[in-house]
Design an enzyme around this catalytic site. Structure first.
Site, mmCIF file in Angstrom:
data_model
loop_
_atom_site.group_PDB
_atom_site.id
_atom_site.type_symbol
_atom_site.label_atom_id
_atom_site.label_comp_id
_atom_site.label_asym_id
_atom_site.label_seq_id
_atom_site.Cartn_x
_atom_site.Cartn_y
_atom_site.Cartn_z
ATOM 1 N N HIS A 1 -8.186 -4.566 -1.679
ATOM 2 C CA HIS A 1 -6.916 -4.108 -1.119
ATOM 3 C C HIS A 1 -6.232 -5.169 -0.265
ATOM 4 C CE1 HIS A 1 -4.128 -0.869 -0.267
ATOM 5 N NE2 HIS A 1 -4.223 -1.100 1.027
ATOM 6 N N ASP B 1 -9.953 -3.184 -5.603
ATOM 7 C CA ASP B 1 -9.355 -2.379 -4.542
ATOM 8 C C ASP B 1 -9.908 -0.952 -4.572
ATOM 9 O OD1 ASP B 1 -7.680 -1.008 -2.790
ATOM 10 O OD2 ASP B 1 -5.880 -2.070 -3.431
ATOM 11 N N SER C 1 0.838 -1.185 0.000
ATOM 12 C CA SER C 1 0.000 0.000 0.000
ATOM 13 C C SER C 1 0.883 1.248 0.000
ATOM 14 C CB SER C 1 -0.957 -0.055 1.199
ATOM 15 O OG SER C 1 -2.016 0.839 1.039
#
Length: 788
Positions: free
Chosen positions: A759, A724, A639
């Protein structure tokens, strides 16, 4: 030896025939050499919502595992048969001009917000096929790693039961099942008549007393992805509200069921976040999002009524703010907060009369951040400002919120991170010298003056680096429940008697297969950043395998954003690396919150590059101190940590042998210029607003996609999730496409996009272990450590 099934063999041959058929047209079109279909993974800016992004989520999978150091014979995976030809994304010029600066993005077309464009999906599938082909020689290793990782897990297990009212609540996992069952048992009569004790034990003899409220395995059968974001029991224990995500896009549906029968109560609430709380026994408060997935509206829903008739309690119209929701420990109030990265203000809702709506508790003042709690006739307020950067704690009467009493002053070296209240005690979670602390204070009887705090008892921890934090406990008791872990200590749940200081271990995560903590060493070391700042690192290795002469393999992990603290904790999967002679290191770099608020402030906006140079300094220190060499150094981040990996790969590609960038936020400027992308507006106070010239050029100077150049890069694995909402899949896809176009080496570059996840990747617990095994196999391949 790995053998292909006939089906796989056929697909493998067809794949290469397709490539051969394309060669003439490619050679004929020298002006546009890369006209093959291509797609990318959009990096959704859900990285940006701090309240949605957190710790356990930092590691895409449980942890890393390698292969036996010094095992009989290893062959270089690079010496394997000729590599298949990677997909080449077509180039479609997209010109972007701002402040006299022109950027050309040839892979902008890979962004498809609908996630349904056939050409984009085709390219993503090509990338996945290429990844599978390149990694085909590691299948035996992946299978072995997966079996090894899974074998450490006690598949049939229960969490530490939590006493709440007349029941013990807990989660059960069953052998072979991907998901949990939410269960409860009634308290035995002998316990129901006395206050809770640290010595209480849930009776388990009579299985007929166990009631399964909800079985996620049953619910997940109809979905490729399944996740419950909230599971809330009503105050009278008769109903349960839970929030369900079946795509990985973090858009939830709320169901209310009868806790005994499982029957649905009323109609579902759709299009919500996972923020839900009970307002009494017959009403819920929940939050919805706007078109860019910013939590912006707070609603009151009465059971049995239509969602369209719900009462709007608050609408945050400022696009840089988002709302969140929590219940007070006393369960008498709900708190609604609206926050940006620098400002936070609060309302309260009296659950005994929710129809009265929200009341302002702390006002909106730019630069002032407040969080609130309740006990007795006082609100407790944690308050942070530019001057009080590590926060202070004050209390005020319920009927006069402007009359505050200072309980804990601001301290430059100690940060107040969280507050947890009980009927007779106050628990403060702090950070000092980069480590978490838990300190307990007694409180006067309700109704007596609250003039300050005296003394305070700290909970002692043994390891040099560790993770410790309070978990849910009964407000009316004197028992603090906390979770403790270190890189060699499995997650452990303790009940701590706040009156006597006695703690009792209630649960330690079983690690099967002969795990012995005494074989492992944890250390804390410091690296010097270019500006002289000392950067802490947490280190773990197996002492009988590591030589510390520069020849050991090492995996360096980093994050460094959003003030998130990546505290060192245990991951059973990581043992597969440590037991093969790997060293695992966490770099606690600036931009995180480990060393206090200023540690974060010095790693954001115009100081963001400190995050990257800190990480590089840690890598160089580990090499200098002979923990590893460049040829044995692997790095990983997810991330916002994927941004870190992308940035340092461009800055110092010579320093690393292999890199894993999970769902990486790599197209910084383009994303932050587009307020229609989810969560972008809330991120301007984190990264900067590139619509302003000074931010534009600073952000462009480190944005990974904008700084890929013709140079050698190490072996790289990039991952993404099609659904995501935080980092659009197209960001990592563009990064990979540009790397393929420009890099000058023959090292492996793989892109793996989960087409049915978001995600946090796949949702099943064993599915996640398979991802671990794949990642570890990639690292072993990059290090030429695939067993013959």
């Amino acid at each position: 030896m790995y053998t292909f099934s006939s089906k796989k063999c056929t697909l493998y041959i067809l794949y290469h025939i397709q490539i051969l058929l394309l060669i003439p047209s490619i050679l004929a079109n020298t002006k546009n050499k890369k006209k093959m279909l291509s797609t990318t993974i959009s990096f959704n800016h859900g990285i940006r919502l701090v309240s949605l992004l957190h710790f356990p989520l930092l590691f895409s999978s449980s942890s890393f595992r390698p292969f036996l150091v010094g095992a009989t014979s290893f062959r270089s995976s690079m010496a394997a048969p000729a590599m298949p030809t990677p997909p080449a994304a077509k180039k479609v010029e997209h010109k972007m001009e701002l402040f006299g600066d022109v950027r050309i993005d040839n892979y902008y077309w890979l962004r498809d917000d609908s996630r349904s464009n056939p050409e984009v999906l085709s390219y993503l599938r090509q990338e996945n096929s290429y990844t599978e082909s390149v990694m085909s020689g590691t299948k035996n290793l992946e299978s072995e790693l997966f079996a090894e990782i899974r074998a450490r897990i006690k598949e049939d297990d229960v969490t530490a039961p939590l006493r709440k009212g007349p029941y013990y609540y807990y989660e059960r996992t069953s052998e072979g099942k991907e998901y949990v069952q939410h269960c409860r048992r009634p308290l035995p009569h002998s316990q129901a008549q006395v206050p809770p004790s640290v010595n209480d034990v849930m009776p388990t003899g009579d299985d007929s007393l166990e009631h399964v409220i909800l079985d996620e395995n049953v619910k997940a059968q109809e979905h490729e992805y399944y996740s419950i974001g909230a599971f809330k029991v009503s105050p009278n224990h008769k109903l349960v509200a839970y929030a369900e995500d079946t795509k990985g896009d973090e858009i939830y549906t709320v169901h209310v069921i009868d806790a005994e029968t499982g029957a649905l109560v009323g109609k579902n609430l759709t299009g919500t976040t996972s923020y839900i709380e009970w307002a009494g026994d017959s009403a819920l408060v929940y939050i919805t999002m706007d078109a860019i997935l910013r939590p912006d509206k707070v609603w009151l829903h009465k059971l049995g009524t239509e969602q369209s008739n719900d009462k709007l309690l608050y609408h945050e119209k400022d696009e840089t703010f988002s709302v969140d929701l929590q219940a007070s420990e006393s369960k008498k109030f709900l708190f609604v907060a609206s926050e940006s990265k620098t400002t936070r203000f609060n309302f309260y809702l009296d659950v005994s009369k929710p129809e009265d709506g929200l009341v302002v508790l702390t006002p909106r003042v730019d630069g002032i951040d407040t969080s609130v709690s309740h006990r007795g006739n006082h609100f407790f307020i944690t308050r942070r400002s530019e001057e009080l950067f590590n926060s202070e704690l004050v209390a005020c009467p319920l009927d006069n919120v402007s009359e505050t009493t200072l309980l804990i002053p601001h301290r430059e070296s100690v940060k107040i991170q969280d507050v947890q209240l009980y009927s007779d005690h106050l628990v403060i979670c702090e950070r000092e010298d980069g480590l978490p602390k838990i300190t307990i204070y007694g409180l006067p009887n309700v109704g007596e003056p609250l003039n300050g705090l005296q003394g305070g008892r700290a909970v002692d921890f043994l390891d040099p680096t560790y993770s410790a934090y309070p978990t849910e406990s009964e407000f009316s008791s004197s028992i603090l429940r906390f979770s403790y872990s270190s890189m060699k200590t499995p997650p452990s749940v303790y009940d701590y008697d706040m009156k006597t200081g006695i703690s009792v271990l209630k649960k330690i995560e079983p690690v099967l297969g002969g795990f012995d903590a005494s074989r492992y060493v944890t250390e804390r070391k410091w690296a010097s950043a270019p500006d002289g700042t000392q950067i802490p690192m947490s280190i773990v290795y197996r002492k009988d395998l590591v030589k510390l002469d520069g020849s050991d393999s090492l995996l360096l992990y980093g994050y460094g954003s959003y003030e998130v603290c990546v505290d060192p904790s245990f991951q059973s999967a990581r043992l597969s690396l440590l037991d093969r002679g790997f060293i695992f290191v966490i770099a606690h770099i600036r931009g995180g919150g480990e060393m206090g608020r200023q540690w974060y402030e010095n790693g954001k906006l115009f100081k963001k590059k400190n995050t990257f140079t800190d990480f590089i300094a840690c890598a160089e220190h580990l090499i200098a101190e002979k923990y590893c060499s460049k040829e044995q150094l692997c790095i990983e981040g997810r991330s916002a940590g994927g941004l870190l990996i992308g940035a340092v790969l461009n800055m110092r590609p010579d320093l690393f042998k292999a890199a894993v960038a999970g769902v990486p936020f790599v197209d910084v400027v383009t994303t932050m210029l587009d307020p229609t992308i989810p969560l972008t507006t809330a991120e301007w106070e984190e990264w900067g607003d590139p619509r302003k010239e000074e931010f534009y050029f600073y952000m462009k100077s480190y944005s990974p996609v904008d700084n890929v150049k013709a140079q050698n890069y190490p072996h790289i694995l990039v991952t993404a999730g099609l659904n995501d909402p935080r980092v659009m899949y197209s960001e990592p896809a563009k990064f990979v496409a540009k790397l393929r176009e420009l890099k000058t080496d023959d090292n492996i570059l793989l892109f793996k996009c989960e087409l049915g996840a978001g995600h946090f990747s796949k949702s099943g617990r064993f599915e996640k272990l398979q991802e671990d095994a794949f990642t570890f196999a990639f690292l072993m391949k990059a290090l030429s450590r695939i067993p013959a």
